[in-house]
Design a protein around this motif. Structure first.
Motif, mmCIF file in Angstrom:
data_model
loop_
_atom_site.group_PDB
_atom_site.id
_atom_site.type_symbol
_atom_site.label_atom_id
_atom_site.label_comp_id
_atom_site.label_asym_id
_atom_site.label_seq_id
_atom_site.Cartn_x
_atom_site.Cartn_y
_atom_site.Cartn_z
ATOM 1 N N ILE A 1 5.007 77.748 -17.311
ATOM 2 C CA ILE A 1 4.086 78.396 -15.890
ATOM 3 C C ILE A 1 4.211 77.582 -14.780
ATOM 4 O O ILE A 1 3.853 77.049 -13.318
ATOM 5 C CB ILE A 1 2.601 76.591 -16.667
ATOM 6 N N ALA A 2 5.695 76.847 -14.822
ATOM 7 C CA ALA A 2 6.624 75.910 -13.568
ATOM 8 C C ALA A 2 7.560 76.018 -14.082
ATOM 9 O O ALA A 2 8.167 75.516 -15.334
ATOM 10 C CB ALA A 2 5.888 75.360 -13.576
ATOM 11 N N THR A 3 8.570 75.447 -12.598
ATOM 12 C CA THR A 3 9.744 75.879 -13.062
ATOM 13 C C THR A 3 9.994 74.017 -12.403
ATOM 14 O O THR A 3 9.456 73.468 -11.384
ATOM 15 C CB THR A 3 10.953 76.999 -12.065
ATOM 16 N N ALA A 4 11.150 73.668 -13.079
ATOM 17 C CA ALA A 4 11.646 71.655 -12.209
ATOM 18 C C ALA A 4 13.052 71.741 -12.701
ATOM 19 O O ALA A 4 13.991 71.681 -13.904
ATOM 20 C CB ALA A 4 10.642 71.415 -13.206
ATOM 21 N N THR A 5 13.728 70.672 -11.779
ATOM 22 C CA THR A 5 14.378 70.021 -12.557
ATOM 23 C C THR A 5 15.009 68.333 -12.218
ATOM 24 O O THR A 5 14.296 67.868 -11.708
ATOM 25 C CB THR A 5 15.157 70.454 -11.250
ATOM 26 N N ILE A 6 15.400 68.305 -14.185
ATOM 27 C CA ILE A 6 15.095 67.068 -14.242
ATOM 28 C C ILE A 6 16.108 66.471 -12.885
ATOM 29 O O ILE A 6 17.294 66.572 -13.589
ATOM 30 C CB ILE A 6 15.401 66.630 -15.847
ATOM 31 N N SER A 7 16.060 65.227 -12.530
ATOM 32 C CA SER A 7 17.519 64.600 -11.751
ATOM 33 C C SER A 7 17.975 63.314 -12.281
ATOM 34 O O SER A 7 17.159 62.300 -12.572
ATOM 35 C CB SER A 7 17.286 64.607 -9.736
ATOM 36 N N GLY B 1 21.123 60.796 -12.299
ATOM 37 C CA GLY B 1 21.850 60.112 -11.956
ATOM 38 C C GLY B 1 22.538 61.635 -10.980
ATOM 39 O O GLY B 1 21.598 62.138 -9.858
ATOM 40 N N LEU B 2 23.716 61.906 -11.460
ATOM 41 C CA LEU B 2 23.814 62.803 -9.995
ATOM 42 C C LEU B 2 23.875 64.230 -11.710
ATOM 43 O O LEU B 2 24.477 65.553 -10.592
ATOM 44 C CB LEU B 2 25.658 63.143 -10.331
ATOM 45 N N VAL B 3 23.561 64.711 -12.654
ATOM 46 C CA VAL B 3 23.178 65.269 -13.130
ATOM 47 C C VAL B 3 21.898 66.005 -12.882
ATOM 48 O O VAL B 3 21.096 65.500 -12.727
ATOM 49 C CB VAL B 3 22.901 64.986 -15.122
ATOM 50 N N SER B 4 21.548 67.397 -12.518
ATOM 51 C CA SER B 4 20.758 68.036 -12.671
ATOM 52 C C SER B 4 20.616 68.603 -13.941
ATOM 53 O O SER B 4 21.632 69.611 -14.518
ATOM 54 C CB SER B 4 21.010 69.079 -10.863
ATOM 55 N N ILE B 5 19.139 68.849 -14.453
ATOM 56 C CA ILE B 5 19.034 69.564 -15.486
ATOM 57 C C ILE B 5 17.743 70.703 -15.471
ATOM 58 O O ILE B 5 16.796 70.101 -15.052
ATOM 59 C CB ILE B 5 18.224 68.948 -16.543
ATOM 60 N N PRO B 6 18.057 71.688 -15.616
ATOM 61 C CA PRO B 6 16.472 73.125 -14.743
ATOM 62 C C PRO B 6 15.985 72.795 -16.229
ATOM 63 O O PRO B 6 16.941 73.607 -16.867
ATOM 64 C CB PRO B 6 17.828 74.415 -14.548
ATOM 65 N N CYS B 7 14.672 73.058 -15.771
ATOM 66 C CA CYS B 7 13.947 73.551 -17.303
ATOM 67 C C CYS B 7 12.865 73.895 -16.653
ATOM 68 O O CYS B 7 12.575 75.048 -15.092
ATOM 69 C CB CYS B 7 13.636 71.994 -17.333
ATOM 70 N N GLN B 8 12.212 74.331 -17.217
ATOM 71 C CA GLN B 8 11.093 75.344 -17.837
ATOM 72 C C GLN B 8 9.519 73.672 -18.647
ATOM 73 O O GLN B 8 9.791 74.192 -19.177
ATOM 74 C CB GLN B 8 10.904 76.796 -18.310
ATOM 75 N N LEU B 9 8.164 73.743 -17.391
ATOM 76 C CA LEU B 9 7.625 73.332 -17.725
ATOM 77 C C LEU B 9 6.076 74.397 -18.806
ATOM 78 O O LEU B 9 6.009 76.069 -18.368
ATOM 79 C CB LEU B 9 6.631 73.196 -16.825
ATOM 80 N N TYR B 10 5.878 74.130 -19.694
ATOM 81 C CA TYR B 10 5.090 75.158 -20.719
ATOM 82 C C TYR B 10 3.826 73.897 -21.070
ATOM 83 O O TYR B 10 4.198 72.279 -20.469
ATOM 84 C CB TYR B 10 5.260 75.603 -22.175
ATOM 85 N N SER B 11 2.653 74.466 -21.454
ATOM 86 C CA SER B 11 1.571 74.294 -21.176
ATOM 87 C C SER B 11 1.574 73.592 -23.120
ATOM 88 O O SER B 11 2.269 74.571 -23.385
ATOM 89 C CB SER B 11 0.743 74.612 -21.692
ATOM 90 N N SER B 12 1.189 72.431 -23.342
ATOM 91 C CA SER B 12 1.013 71.795 -24.709
ATOM 92 C C SER B 12 0.105 72.036 -25.270
ATOM 93 O O SER B 12 -0.161 72.063 -26.519
ATOM 94 C CB SER B 12 1.131 70.160 -24.736
ATOM 95 N N ALA B 13 -1.118 72.880 -24.902
ATOM 96 C CA ALA B 13 -2.345 73.336 -25.502
ATOM 97 C C ALA B 13 -2.964 74.529 -25.106
ATOM 98 O O ALA B 13 -2.728 74.882 -23.737
ATOM 99 C CB ALA B 13 -2.774 72.068 -25.693
ATOM 100 N N GLU B 14 -3.695 75.568 -26.198
ATOM 101 C CA GLU B 14 -4.313 76.568 -25.989
ATOM 102 C C GLU B 14 -5.444 76.407 -25.855
ATOM 103 O O GLU B 14 -7.123 75.891 -26.660
ATOM 104 C CB GLU B 14 -4.032 77.599 -26.446
ATOM 105 N N ASN B 15 -6.403 76.967 -24.581
ATOM 106 C CA ASN B 15 -7.591 76.634 -24.479
ATOM 107 C C ASN B 15 -8.933 77.937 -24.337
ATOM 108 O O ASN B 15 -9.796 77.875 -24.243
ATOM 109 C CB ASN B 15 -8.082 76.306 -22.830
ATOM 110 N N SER B 16 -8.245 79.221 -25.456
ATOM 111 C CA SER B 16 -8.456 80.295 -24.520
ATOM 112 C C SER B 16 -9.387 80.400 -25.882
ATOM 113 O O SER B 16 -10.418 81.194 -25.900
ATOM 114 C CB SER B 16 -7.687 81.738 -25.300
ATOM 115 N N GLN B 17 -9.533 79.551 -27.077
ATOM 116 C CA GLN B 17 -11.129 79.348 -27.989
ATOM 117 C C GLN B 17 -12.092 79.054 -27.164
ATOM 118 O O GLN B 17 -13.147 78.968 -28.823
ATOM 119 C CB GLN B 17 -10.176 78.792 -29.152
#
Length: 278
Positions: free
Chosen positions: A6-12, A14-30
């Protein structure tokens, strides 16, 4: 079907950058969602009305205001609000590490899953392994959608989880809630512990439980669609509060659970013999 980020993010870190992606942890379609309709069965629209004149106000003409005193507001233009918003850098900036068991559950709001984006696998795994080994979790600032969030990043298995936290001023002090003045009697405590142990499980298994009300609603909707069956509520019996003998109730509960366990064991004996004979 694989979940979609649902989104992209970067964990900072120290001097390390970690590119990540965010996902929903629950499904509400039901979930069963109802719409408001007119008596004729037509969908109705929400309308804004001036509280003083009663005249309708178009959505495009609305302005935002903050009430600083009774019926007194200070207003803001869209460009003024935009200037106040946090810059959406999508950066998860780690500011400190804390023992994971020191974060009270009352502070935890929404939960999201974090997965590594392209090029972030090694650093993602390293951060998770380091937090698991130390028992610490990362407190971070996360700016998104014009707001700044306080978040907790912690390891779960081989994954990282991001939990949106409430700020300190948003969490009520539990000490303000009355806790009662009941005296704990040792004999009653022993029976209560025995009852807990009788119905306890070694692990949390949410698959054993279902949303029974939601399932009933879905079934009712299906019946309605199929044949227009009228739904009636069951007559509720009037209940009155009862003063109970706590010790007697605990003994009865423990006895009931003991009998249930004995019945289950008796029912399983023929199966054991059958299995042994085969």
């Amino acid at each position: 079907m694989s979940p979609r980020p649902i989104a992209t993010a970067t964990i900072s870190f120290g001097l390390v950058s970690i590119p990540c992606q965010l996902y929903s942890s629950a499904e509400n379609s039901q979930k069963v969602r109802f719409n408001f309709l007119s008596p004729e069965g037509t969908r109705v629209k929400q309308q804004y009305v001036d509280a003083k004149t009663g005249e309708p106000v178009e959505r495009r003409d609305l302005i935002k205001g903050y009430q600083f005193a009774k019926d007194q507001y200070v207003t803001f233009k869209p460009e003024e609000l935009k200037a106040l918003e946090a810059e959406a850098t999508q950066a998860i900036e780690i500011v400190e590490f804390v023992p994971v068991d020191q974060v009270e559950r009352a502070y935890i709001g929404k939960t999201y899953y974090l997965g590594p984006a392209r090029g972030g696998d090694k650093a993602y795994s390293l951060l998770g392994a380091a937090m698991k080994k130390t028992g610490w979790a990362a407190l971070a600032k996360y700016a998104a959608r014009g707001k700044q969030y306080l978040v907790l990043v912690r390891p779960v298995g081989d994954h990282l989880v991001l939990e949106q936290l409430h700020y300190a001023h948003e969490v009520r002090d539990i000490a303000a809630v009355p806790s009662g003045e009941g005296e704990v009697v040792e004999a009653e405590l022993g029976l209560a512990v025995q009852l807990i142990e009788q119905i306890a499980s070694e692990r949390f298994d949410p698959s054993k439980y279902e949303d029974e009300v939601g399932q009933r609603m879905l079934e009712a909707v299906e019946r309605k669609v199929a044949d227009g069956t009228e739904i009636t509520a069951p007559v509720e019996e009037e209940t009155t509060a009862q003063v109970i003998d706590l010790m007697a109730a605990l003994r009865a509960s423990v006895s009931s659970e003991t009998e249930t366990g004995a019945d289950d064991q008796a029912e399983s004996e023929p199966e054991k013999k059958k299995a042994a004979g085969s």
